[in-house]
Design a protein around this motif. Structure first.
Motif, PDB file in Angstrom:
ATOM      1  N   LEU A  99      39.814  23.326  32.503  1.00 20.77           N
ATOM      2  CA  LEU A  99      39.527  23.665  31.113  1.00 20.77           C
ATOM      3  C   LEU A  99      38.167  24.338  31.007  1.00 20.77           C
ATOM      4  CD1 LEU A  99      39.913  23.330  27.965  1.00 20.77           C
ATOM      5  CD2 LEU A  99      38.839  21.070  28.244  1.00 20.77           C
ATOM      6  N   CYS A 100      38.074  25.381  30.199  1.00 23.72           N
ATOM      7  CA  CYS A 100      36.795  26.041  29.915  1.00 23.72           C
ATOM      8  C   CYS A 100      36.407  25.684  28.482  1.00 23.72           C
ATOM      9  CB  CYS A 100      36.947  27.558  30.080  1.00 23.72           C
ATOM     10  SG  CYS A 100      35.393  28.442  30.279  1.00 23.72           S
ATOM     11  N   ASN A 101      35.416  24.791  28.338  1.00 23.65           N
ATOM     12  CA  ASN A 101      35.071  24.219  27.040  1.00 23.65           C
ATOM     13  C   ASN A 101      33.546  24.136  26.884  1.00 23.65           C
ATOM     14  OD1 ASN A 101      35.193  22.680  24.612  1.00 23.65           O
ATOM     15  ND2 ASN A 101      35.116  20.755  25.753  1.00 23.65           N
ATOM     16  N   PRO A 102      32.932  25.078  26.093  1.00 27.19           N
ATOM     17  CA  PRO A 102      33.511  26.175  25.319  1.00 27.19           C
ATOM     18  C   PRO A 102      34.085  27.271  26.220  1.00 27.19           C
ATOM     19  CG  PRO A 102      31.297  25.638  24.544  1.00 27.19           C
ATOM     20  CD  PRO A 102      31.479  24.952  25.860  1.00 27.19           C
ATOM     21  N   HIS A 103      34.853  28.158  25.591  1.00 29.56           N
ATOM     22  CA  HIS A 103      35.601  29.149  26.344  1.00 29.56           C
ATOM     23  C   HIS A 103      34.770  30.382  26.676  1.00 29.56           C
ATOM     24  CE1 HIS A 103      38.549  32.541  26.726  1.00 29.56           C
ATOM     25  NE2 HIS A 103      39.035  31.672  27.598  1.00 29.56           N
ATOM     26  N   ASN A 104      34.826  30.738  27.926  1.00 28.91           N
ATOM     27  CA  ASN A 104      34.236  31.977  28.450  1.00 28.91           C
ATOM     28  C   ASN A 104      35.386  32.823  28.975  1.00 28.91           C
ATOM     29  OD1 ASN A 104      32.909  33.964  29.946  1.00 28.91           O
ATOM     30  ND2 ASN A 104      32.085  32.569  31.474  1.00 28.91           N
ATOM     31  N   PRO A 105      35.627  34.018  28.433  1.00 28.42           N
ATOM     32  CA  PRO A 105      34.709  34.864  27.653  1.00 28.42           C
ATOM     33  C   PRO A 105      34.883  34.861  26.135  1.00 28.42           C
ATOM     34  CG  PRO A 105      36.544  36.185  28.397  1.00 28.42           C
ATOM     35  CD  PRO A 105      36.801  34.786  28.923  1.00 28.42           C
ATOM     36  N   GLY A 106      35.861  34.138  25.586  1.00 27.24           N
ATOM     37  CA  GLY A 106      36.201  34.323  24.177  1.00 27.24           C
ATOM     38  C   GLY A 106      35.291  33.639  23.183  1.00 27.24           C
ATOM     39  N   GLY A 107      34.456  32.684  23.644  1.00 26.92           N
ATOM     40  CA  GLY A 107      33.502  32.056  22.745  1.00 26.92           C
ATOM     41  C   GLY A 107      34.064  30.957  21.861  1.00 26.92           C
ATOM     42  N   ARG A 108      35.330  30.551  22.087  1.00 20.04           N
ATOM     43  CA  ARG A 108      35.881  29.452  21.278  1.00 20.04           C
ATOM     44  C   ARG A 108      35.218  28.137  21.633  1.00 20.04           C
ATOM     45  NH1 ARG A 108      40.378  28.058  18.704  1.00 20.04           N
ATOM     46  NH2 ARG A 108      38.984  26.320  18.232  1.00 20.04           N
ATOM     47  N   VAL A 109      34.899  27.357  20.611  1.00 20.04           N
ATOM     48  CA  VAL A 109      34.471  25.985  20.771  1.00 20.04           C
ATOM     49  C   VAL A 109      35.675  25.144  20.359  1.00 20.04           C
ATOM     50  CG1 VAL A 109      32.876  24.207  19.967  1.00 20.04           C
ATOM     51  CG2 VAL A 109      32.054  26.538  20.346  1.00 20.04           C
ATOM     52  N   TRP A 110      36.370  24.604  21.330  1.00 19.43           N
ATOM     53  CA  TRP A 110      37.621  23.899  21.037  1.00 19.43           C
ATOM     54  C   TRP A 110      37.360  22.692  20.144  1.00 19.43           C
ATOM     55  CZ3 TRP A 110      41.031  27.276  22.194  1.00 19.43           C
ATOM     56  CH2 TRP A 110      40.930  28.058  23.347  1.00 19.43           C
ATOM     57  N   THR A 111      38.242  22.490  19.161  1.00 21.32           N
ATOM     58  CA  THR A 111      38.080  21.378  18.230  1.00 21.32           C
ATOM     59  C   THR A 111      38.532  20.066  18.874  1.00 21.32           C
ATOM     60  OG1 THR A 111      40.304  21.603  17.301  1.00 21.32           O
ATOM     61  CG2 THR A 111      38.537  22.923  16.287  1.00 21.32           C
ATOM     62  N   LYS A 112      38.117  18.969  18.273  1.00 24.70           N
ATOM     63  CA  LYS A 112      38.536  17.652  18.763  1.00 24.70           C
ATOM     64  C   LYS A 112      40.053  17.518  18.722  1.00 24.70           C
ATOM     65  CE  LYS A 112      37.606  12.716  18.179  1.00 24.70           C
ATOM     66  NZ  LYS A 112      36.817  11.708  17.423  1.00 24.70           N
ATOM     67  N   GLU A 113      40.669  18.072  17.687  1.00 23.32           N
ATOM     68  CA  GLU A 113      42.125  17.984  17.546  1.00 23.32           C
ATOM     69  C   GLU A 113      42.829  18.760  18.652  1.00 23.32           C
ATOM     70  OE1 GLU A 113      40.087  16.720  14.135  1.00 23.32           O
ATOM     71  OE2 GLU A 113      39.977  18.714  15.059  1.00 23.32           O
ATOM     72  N   GLU A 114      42.336  19.948  18.980  1.00 18.41           N
ATOM     73  CA  GLU A 114      42.924  20.735  20.065  1.00 18.41           C
ATOM     74  C   GLU A 114      42.792  20.016  21.403  1.00 18.41           C
ATOM     75  OE1 GLU A 114      42.326  25.387  18.885  1.00 18.41           O
ATOM     76  OE2 GLU A 114      40.509  24.182  19.066  1.00 18.41           O
ATOM     77  N   LEU A 115      41.606  19.465  21.637  1.00 22.47           N
ATOM     78  CA  LEU A 115      41.360  18.778  22.906  1.00 22.47           C
ATOM     79  C   LEU A 115      42.195  17.513  23.021  1.00 22.47           C
ATOM     80  CD1 LEU A 115      37.495  19.221  23.090  1.00 22.47           C
ATOM     81  CD2 LEU A 115      39.204  20.454  24.434  1.00 22.47           C
ATOM     82  N   LEU A 116      42.361  16.792  21.911  1.00 20.11           N
ATOM     83  CA  LEU A 116      43.197  15.590  21.937  1.00 20.11           C
ATOM     84  C   LEU A 116      44.631  15.941  22.297  1.00 20.11           C
ATOM     85  CD1 LEU A 116      43.715  12.595  21.412  1.00 20.11           C
ATOM     86  CD2 LEU A 116      44.006  13.150  18.974  1.00 20.11           C
ATOM     87  N   LYS A 117      45.146  17.006  21.710  1.00 22.48           N
ATOM     88  CA  LYS A 117      46.536  17.396  21.965  1.00 22.48           C
ATOM     89  C   LYS A 117      46.736  17.802  23.423  1.00 22.48           C
ATOM     90  CE  LYS A 117      50.307  19.832  19.691  1.00 22.48           C
ATOM     91  NZ  LYS A 117      50.698  20.634  18.498  1.00 22.48           N
ATOM     92  N   ILE A 118      45.804  18.610  23.944  1.00 17.94           N
ATOM     93  CA  ILE A 118      45.935  19.052  25.334  1.00 17.94           C
ATOM     94  C   ILE A 118      45.708  17.878  26.282  1.00 17.94           C
ATOM     95  CG2 ILE A 118      43.597  19.773  26.061  1.00 17.94           C
ATOM     96  CD1 ILE A 118      46.512  22.174  26.151  1.00 17.94           C
ATOM     97  N   GLY A 119      44.802  16.969  25.907  1.00 18.80           N
ATOM     98  CA  GLY A 119      44.541  15.798  26.730  1.00 18.80           C
ATOM     99  C   GLY A 119      45.733  14.868  26.790  1.00 18.80           C
ATOM    100  N   GLU A 120      46.404  14.666  25.663  1.00 21.42           N
ATOM    101  CA  GLU A 120      47.585  13.801  25.643  1.00 21.42           C
ATOM    102  C   GLU A 120      48.716  14.380  26.487  1.00 21.42           C
ATOM    103  OE1 GLU A 120      48.202  13.314  21.442  1.00 21.42           O
ATOM    104  OE2 GLU A 120      47.069  11.424  21.398  1.00 21.42           O
ATOM    105  N   LEU A 121      48.848  15.700  26.489  1.00 19.15           N
ATOM    106  CA  LEU A 121      49.858  16.333  27.349  1.00 19.15           C
ATOM    107  C   LEU A 121      49.528  16.087  28.817  1.00 19.15           C
ATOM    108  CD1 LEU A 121      50.460  19.723  25.488  1.00 19.15           C
ATOM    109  CD2 LEU A 121      52.152  17.910  25.857  1.00 19.15           C
ATOM    110  N   CYS A 122      48.254  16.186  29.166  1.00 20.78           N
ATOM    111  CA  CYS A 122      47.854  15.936  30.554  1.00 20.78           C
ATOM    112  C   CYS A 122      48.121  14.483  30.954  1.00 20.78           C
ATOM    113  CB  CYS A 122      46.382  16.284  30.761  1.00 20.78           C
ATOM    114  SG  CYS A 122      46.057  18.073  30.740  1.00 20.78           S
ATOM    115  N   LEU A 123      47.880  13.543  30.037  1.00 19.13           N
ATOM    116  CA  LEU A 123      48.193  12.144  30.321  1.00 19.13           C
ATOM    117  C   LEU A 123      49.685  11.948  30.518  1.00 19.13           C
ATOM    118  CD1 LEU A 123      45.907  10.218  27.770  1.00 19.13           C
ATOM    119  CD2 LEU A 123      45.551  10.473  30.230  1.00 19.13           C
ATOM    120  N   LYS A 124      50.483  12.589  29.684  1.00 15.69           N
ATOM    121  CA  LYS A 124      51.942  12.450  29.752  1.00 15.69           C
ATOM    122  C   LYS A 124      52.479  12.854  31.119  1.00 15.69           C
ATOM    123  CE  LYS A 124      56.157  14.162  27.462  1.00 15.69           C
ATOM    124  NZ  LYS A 124      56.666  15.026  26.349  1.00 15.69           N
ATOM    125  N   TYR A 125      51.865  13.890  31.704  1.00 16.37           N
ATOM    126  CA  TYR A 125      52.355  14.419  32.979  1.00 16.37           C
ATOM    127  C   TYR A 125      51.440  14.068  34.148  1.00 16.37           C
ATOM    128  CZ  TYR A 125      55.794  16.991  30.259  1.00 16.37           C
ATOM    129  OH  TYR A 125      56.836  17.326  29.410  1.00 16.37           O
TER     130      TYR A 125
END
Length: 387
Positions: free
Chosen positions: A166-192
């Motif tokens: 994971l690139c957090n914040p994102h390089n090169p796009g400059g996104r600062v991922w929100t807590k909600e986005e990170l929770l969703k992606i994190g839960e998917l990683c836990l699931k698998y």
């Protein structure tokens, strides 16, 4: 006049940014706005600490003292409200090196590893050079920002991926991922049962309207499956000191990581890396707040310039970092034509978008961490090349 307006001659200092530009780009007299380091001195407290250590005059074998670990822990809590135990810290020469170590520690040759393009080039390199397989889950563009494709990400996880970088914040796009986005992606990683390697090297460079959330701070379950990488290198312009930290709560993972580091012959940090890192985290906050204000002014100036003089170039709206991701596709040039115009007509060195993988074609990356006059010079060269 801001301290960040000072123009510092970086010639004859073995500066990659200023002295290797001709070697890398093949042209003379280029204005360098490519590699991600800043043209600013670090905080005075850092320089004073380094001078004091230099004046001592003896540079024998050195360990990382508890005071350094405590400075890092206090910084992470104050800036990001993340409670870290000093025992979770493993020191490394750099974040890219640490990612490579983690890949070696937690996967086997041939294993699939997820990344989200366009993304920082060494993510591809470290996967492929360690004989692992890149599985790409491309980001989706929505307006002038990227978002994660959760359905596509889950499909990638189903390929048996053991690790996600994971690139957090994102390089090169400059996104600062929100807590909600990170929770969703994190839960998917836990699931698998997929381990998360979270590169958070830009986490202190966040514009005032946004907030960085460390992936490992989301939940206890996610923290047990996350290895986080931080460093003072981007924040305080200390890349040449080669000091970074892997933060690993899970003791089994931490032991695996440390064993690979020892097997590779990595034993701690250099003297000046230790001193510089501790001084930066203890006494650099006021300087950083001023830096973020200056960078935001540079960002706003550049975006206004583009809208006025190069309206066909769209800047992805950065929420953090000192990087602008410029969409030049509406100009109608191929990447090779874009490269030639920038180098030969504009005499301007920018990072080419294709380096960042699928989704990077037609883009260039511009580093705006420089005195305002340097930024204006670069923008005028961009206008000369592409208008």
């Amino acid at each position: 006049m801001s301290v960040f307006d000072e123009k510092i001659d970086r010639s004859k200092t073995a500066s990659v940014k200023w002295e290797l530009t001709k070697v890398i780009f093949g042209e003379e007299d280029l204005w360098p706005m490519w590699v991600a380091d800043m043209d600013f001195k670090p905080p005075k407290a850092v320089l004073d600490a380094l001078k004091k250590r230099l004046d001592h005059g003896i540079f024998g074998y050195t360990f990382v003292p508890n005071t350094t670990s405590q400075a890092i822990v206090e910084w992470l809590f104050k800036r990001h409200q993340w409670e870290v135990n000093p025992s979770w810290l493993s020191y490394c020469g750099g974040v890219v090196q640490a990612i490579s170590t983690a890949i070696t520690a937690f996967t086997n040759e041939g294993d699939p590893i997820i990344i989200q393009s366009p993304v920082y080039t060494p993510f591809f390199d470290m996967v492929e050079k360690n004989n692992r397989k890149v599985v790409n889950s491309p980001l989706i563009r929505e307006g002038n920002k990227y978002k994660m494709d959760f359905a596509g990400f889950e499909s990638a996880l189903k390929e048996g991926c053991k690790v996600f970088i994971l690139c957090n914040p994102h390089n090169p796009g400059g996104r600062v991922w929100t807590k909600e986005e990170l929770l969703k992606i994190g839960e998917l990683c836990l699931k698998y049962n997929c381990l998360i390697l979270s590169d958070e090297i830009h986490s202190d460079l966040i514009y005032k309207a946004y907030k960085h959330t460390p992936m490992a701070s989301i939940s206890d379950e996610i923290s047990e499956k996350t290895v986080t990488f931080v460093a003072p290198s981007k924040t305080f312009n200390l890349a040449g000191l080669h000091s970074a930290v892997a933060i690993i709560k899970n003791p089994t993972l931490r032991k695996q990581f440390n064993q690979v580091q020892k097997r590779q012959g990595h034993f701690g940090l250099n003297i000046f890396g230790i001193v510089g890192m501790e001084a930066a985290y203890r006494e650099g906050e006021a300087w950083l707040e001023d830096l973020i204000d200056y960078l935001e002014e540079n960002k706003n100036y550049a975006i206004a310039f583009l809208k006025k003089h190069l309206p066909k170039i769209t800047c992805m709206e950065p929420e953090g970092t000192y990087l602008l991701w410029l969409d030049c596709r509406e100009l109608g040039f191929s990447d090779e034509e874009l490269r030639q115009l920038l180098l030969e007509k504009g005499k301007l060195a920018l990072e080419p978008g294709p380096k960042y993988g699928p989704g990077g074609n037609g883009f260039v990356r511009m580093n705006i961490a420089c005195p305002r006059d340097y930024l204006i010079e670069g923008l005028n060269r961009l206008k000369k090349a592409l208008s």
